[in-house]
Scaffold this motif. Structure first.
Motif, PDB file in Angstrom:
ATOM      1  N   PRO A 123       0.806  -1.148   0.026  1.00  0.00           N
ATOM      2  CA  PRO A 123      -0.178   0.045  -0.008  1.00  0.00           C
ATOM      3  C   PRO A 123       0.871   1.173   0.003  1.00  0.00           C
ATOM      4  O   PRO A 123       2.090   1.362   0.067  1.00  0.00           O
ATOM      5  N   ASN A 124       0.205   2.425   0.120  1.00  0.00           N
ATOM      6  CA  ASN A 124       0.961   3.513   0.082  1.00  0.00           C
ATOM      7  C   ASN A 124       1.347   4.124   1.516  1.00  0.00           C
ATOM      8  O   ASN A 124       2.089   5.101   1.457  1.00  0.00           O
ATOM      9  N   THR A 125       0.835   3.546   2.356  1.00  0.00           N
ATOM     10  CA  THR A 125       1.005   3.941   3.873  1.00  0.00           C
ATOM     11  C   THR A 125       2.548   3.695   4.318  1.00  0.00           C
ATOM     12  O   THR A 125       3.105   2.617   4.151  1.00  0.00           O
ATOM     13  N   GLY A 126       3.170   4.807   4.373  1.00  0.00           N
ATOM     14  CA  GLY A 126       4.751   4.671   5.048  1.00  0.00           C
ATOM     15  C   GLY A 126       5.439   4.855   3.946  1.00  0.00           C
ATOM     16  O   GLY A 126       6.593   4.751   4.242  1.00  0.00           O
ATOM     17  N   LEU A 127       5.030   4.896   2.711  1.00  0.00           N
ATOM     18  CA  LEU A 127       6.246   4.873   1.567  1.00  0.00           C
ATOM     19  C   LEU A 127       6.391   6.412   1.246  1.00  0.00           C
ATOM     20  O   LEU A 127       5.664   7.066   1.005  1.00  0.00           O
ATOM     21  N   GLN A 128       7.844   6.486   1.700  1.00  0.00           N
ATOM     22  CA  GLN A 128       8.346   7.917   1.598  1.00  0.00           C
ATOM     23  C   GLN A 128       8.482   8.540   0.197  1.00  0.00           C
ATOM     24  O   GLN A 128       8.719   7.709  -0.834  1.00  0.00           O
ATOM     25  N   ASP A 144       5.375  12.538   5.947  1.00  0.00           N
ATOM     26  CA  ASP A 144       5.673  12.741   4.562  1.00  0.00           C
ATOM     27  C   ASP A 144       5.847  11.399   3.568  1.00  0.00           C
ATOM     28  O   ASP A 144       6.323  11.453   2.516  1.00  0.00           O
ATOM     29  N   ALA A 145       5.178  10.616   3.963  1.00  0.00           N
ATOM     30  CA  ALA A 145       4.892   9.274   3.376  1.00  0.00           C
ATOM     31  C   ALA A 145       3.629   9.480   2.290  1.00  0.00           C
ATOM     32  O   ALA A 145       2.868  10.541   2.596  1.00  0.00           O
ATOM     33  N   GLN A 146       3.447   8.711   1.365  1.00  0.00           N
ATOM     34  CA  GLN A 146       2.189   8.693   0.526  1.00  0.00           C
ATOM     35  C   GLN A 146       1.076   8.670   1.190  1.00  0.00           C
ATOM     36  O   GLN A 146       0.166   9.285   0.815  1.00  0.00           O
ATOM     37  N   GLY A 147       1.110   7.865   2.298  1.00  0.00           N
ATOM     38  CA  GLY A 147       0.052   7.978   3.077  1.00  0.00           C
ATOM     39  C   GLY A 147       0.621   7.789   4.580  1.00  0.00           C
ATOM     40  O   GLY A 147       1.605   7.020   4.619  1.00  0.00           O
ATOM     41  N   TYR A 148      -0.126   8.553   5.436  1.00  0.00           N
ATOM     42  CA  TYR A 148       0.727   8.230   6.934  1.00  0.00           C
ATOM     43  C   TYR A 148       0.946   7.065   7.229  1.00  0.00           C
ATOM     44  O   TYR A 148       0.261   6.184   7.467  1.00  0.00           O
ATOM     45  N   GLY A 149       2.095   6.675   7.886  1.00  0.00           N
ATOM     46  CA  GLY A 149       2.894   5.430   8.344  1.00  0.00           C
ATOM     47  C   GLY A 149       4.207   5.701   8.832  1.00  0.00           C
ATOM     48  O   GLY A 149       4.916   6.390   8.384  1.00  0.00           O
TER      49      GLY A 149
END
Length: 362
Positions: A123-128, A144-149
């Motif tokens: 997923p996009n969570t945490g993907l910087q 700052d990630a694509q989705g908060y993580g």
């Protein structure tokens, strides 16, 4: 979670907030927990189904996940992983729902219960992104990630299906700026193409997937799955509220054919919209647009029902989770599972007569 899944006995289940890992360990662990729950209750009468597994039913060990080949060209992501687990019977307290279809009942009573498949991908969570998207003057934080993580894959999505499930399209890499009438804004209030990171920021905070589920009889069903960001935890620019709106309304644009040919029915939109039609924070017009769309149905057993309770000082009881089948599908039941300590969110379910919906005319 294992008890909930065993109790509901789903043909298809969508899980939100489950961490992704490339080796499939999280889903394998969940599958093992379901296996143990089934073994513990094997042979006990099932109060929800007059045709439970026979007492001598054998539940085979779960094979480790295996690679299933490269992802389709649309995904641009890593290959998906699958694992198998046995078909659960309903255990403990069960929801008031219609009896299973004859085909499901016959399969359930067989000596070799069909395996479940599981599906997930990154997923996009945490993907910087390498950018300072939250405007705190630092790089590499969860905002700052694509989705908060706090790490890549935190709080992802997964699907468990008794029938084969295949990824058709992964929309998760689509840029927010490319949404029709986009509400894109950055932490400083710059909108549209002028927003910081506009050429990098994706629309999906977690994912937007289209999966094909293929039952043994009838047409395949397309699942449109997502988990939108909460419309809070931002500033006066309402960045999360705007993104939540666009994540939810994405599916309406998809049905309109704005991102390639519109999917053919039957289909089901399934996900955590984090948006109530009339209460809490957020731009409720987005979910109201889906609920009123004539191509979709709002199941009677879920209409107006709260699916989560955030106690004081939170917003209270809200409807934020949805199952919206296409109008051609025949619904035979819908509702919410009992409260559980596994999550603030209550599991929601619908029963669909796929054979009636896809049978040829007389």
């Amino acid at each position: 979670m294992a008890e909930i899944l065993a109790g509901l006995s789903p043909d298809v289940a969508v899980l939100a907030g489950i961490d992704y890992d490339r080796g499939g360990a999280a889903l394998t662990a969940l599958a093992g927990a379901v296996e143990r729950a089934l073994a513990e209750h094997a042979g006990r009468p099932d109060p929800c189904d007059p045709s439970p597994f026979p007492p001598d039913t054998h539940f085979s060990r779960i094979d480790p996940p295996r690679r299933t080949g490269s992802a389709p060209p649309e995904t641009g992501g890593p290959p998906a992983w699958r694992a198998s687990l046995p078909r659960p019977s309903r255990i403990g307290q069960c929801p008031q729902r219609s009896p299973p279809a004859p085909t499901a009942r016959a399969l359930q009573a067989s000596a070799a219960p069909p395996a479940f498949h599981t599906f997930t991908t990154l997923p996009n969570t945490g993907l910087q992104t390498g950018l300072d998207l939250d405007g705190d003057g630092r790089h590499g934080g969860p905002g700052d990630a694509q989705g908060y993580g706090r790490f890549s894959g935190q709080g992802g999505l997964a699907v468990i299906s008794r029938w084969p499930v295949d990824l058709m399209v992964d929309h998760s890499a689509r840029l927010w700026r490319d949404m029709p009438d986009t509400l894109l804004i950055d932490a400083e209030g710059r909108e549209g193409a002028q927003a910081s990171g506009a050429d990098v920021q994706r629309l999906s905070s977690t994912a937007h997937w289209e999966l094909r589920v293929t039952p043994p009889r009838g047409k395949p069903v397309t699942l449109m799955i997502f988990h939108a960001t909460p419309p809070v935890f931002d500033g006066p620019e309402d960045r999360n509220g705007r993104r939540n709106h666009d994540e939810v309304i994405f599916w309406k644009h998809r049905l309109d054919g704005d991102f390639g040919p519109a999917p053919d029915p039957p289909y089901v939109i399934a996900g955590a919209a984090n948006l109530d039609p009339s209460g809490g924070d957020g731009r409720g017009a987005a979910i109201r647009g889906l609920l009123s769309d004539p191509r979709l149905r709002d199941p009677p057993g879920l209409t107006g029902k709260a699916t989560v309770d955030w106690p004081d000082p939170g917003p209270g009881r809200l409807r934020v989770d949805y199952l919206l089948p296409s109008a051609d599908l025949i619904l035979t039941g819908s509702g919410l599972a009992p409260d559980s300590p596994a999550s603030r969110h209550r599991a929601i379910w619908i029963d669909i007569d796929l054979q009636a919906a896809t049978a040829p005319p007389d």
